[in-house]
Design a protein around this motif. Structure first.
Motif, PDB file in Angstrom:
ATOM      1  N   LEU A   7       0.806  -1.241   0.240  1.00 15.38           N
ATOM      2  CA  LEU A   7       0.009   0.097  -0.106  1.00 15.38           C
ATOM      3  C   LEU A   7       0.795   1.319   0.161  1.00 15.38           C
ATOM      4  O   LEU A   7       1.728   1.523   1.009  1.00 15.38           O
ATOM      5  N   LEU A  12      -3.273   4.999  -1.039  1.00 14.88           N
ATOM      6  CA  LEU A  12      -4.144   5.603   0.229  1.00 14.88           C
ATOM      7  C   LEU A  12      -4.718   6.674  -0.011  1.00 14.88           C
ATOM      8  O   LEU A  12      -6.147   6.733   0.006  1.00 14.88           O
ATOM      9  N   TYR A  19     -12.417   4.694   2.629  1.00 15.03           N
ATOM     10  CA  TYR A  19     -12.347   4.549   3.993  1.00 15.03           C
ATOM     11  C   TYR A  19     -13.006   5.072   4.837  1.00 15.03           C
ATOM     12  O   TYR A  19     -13.584   4.893   5.904  1.00 15.03           O
ATOM     13  N   ASP A  28      -8.614  -4.601   3.476  1.00 11.26           N
ATOM     14  CA  ASP A  28      -8.164  -3.205   3.119  1.00 11.26           C
ATOM     15  C   ASP A  28      -8.258  -2.339   4.336  1.00 11.26           C
ATOM     16  O   ASP A  28      -7.176  -1.512   4.274  1.00 11.26           O
ATOM     17  N   PHE A  32      -4.877  -0.083   5.225  1.00 15.88           N
ATOM     18  CA  PHE A  32      -4.938   1.461   5.322  1.00 15.88           C
ATOM     19  C   PHE A  32      -4.468   1.845   6.764  1.00 15.88           C
ATOM     20  O   PHE A  32      -3.693   2.802   6.609  1.00 15.88           O
ATOM     21  N   HIS A  35      -0.620   1.336   7.074  1.00 21.67           N
ATOM     22  CA  HIS A  35       0.118   2.309   6.338  1.00 21.67           C
ATOM     23  C   HIS A  35       0.184   3.679   7.142  1.00 21.67           C
ATOM     24  O   HIS A  35       1.099   4.180   7.293  1.00 21.67           O
ATOM     25  N   CYS A  42       0.689  10.818   5.514  1.00 21.67           N
ATOM     26  CA  CYS A  42      -0.665  10.251   5.147  1.00 21.67           C
ATOM     27  C   CYS A  42      -1.898  10.556   6.208  1.00 21.67           C
ATOM     28  O   CYS A  42      -2.936  10.665   6.114  1.00 21.67           O
TER      29      CYS A  42
END
Length: 83
Positions: A7, A12, A19, A28, A32, A35, A42
């Motif tokens: 990822l 992202l 999300y 997933d 997310f 990350h 992010c």
């Protein structure tokens, strides 16, 4: 499905709406979140998106001048053309 190991920041960004809307699958979401745990940039981007959504959600059409409305629509059109 996203590979947790792969990822990237770009992925992202592409998934942030899903999300925030709770539309990602469990795996997933884990990718997310993993990350976010290691990427301050992010994490900041996600918080900026949350703030934007919260603030924009309080606007009414009367809150924008015609010039601001036109500028926003043009920015959206330019963005759509570039994607």
């Amino acid at each position: 499905m996203i590979d947790t190991e792969a990822l990237s920041c770009q992925e992202l960004v592409e998934l942030v709406t899903d999300y925030l809307e709770g539309a990602l699958g469990e795996r997933d979401v884990r990718a997310f979140d993993a990350h976010l745990a290691v990427c301050d940039g992010c994490t900041e981007y996600l918080e900026q998106m949350r703030t934007t959504i919260r603030l924009v959600g309080t606007l009414t059409p009367n809150d924008l001048t015609q010039a601001a409305q036109t500028a926003l629509m043009q920015a959206f059109r330019d963005w759509k053309r570039s994607s």
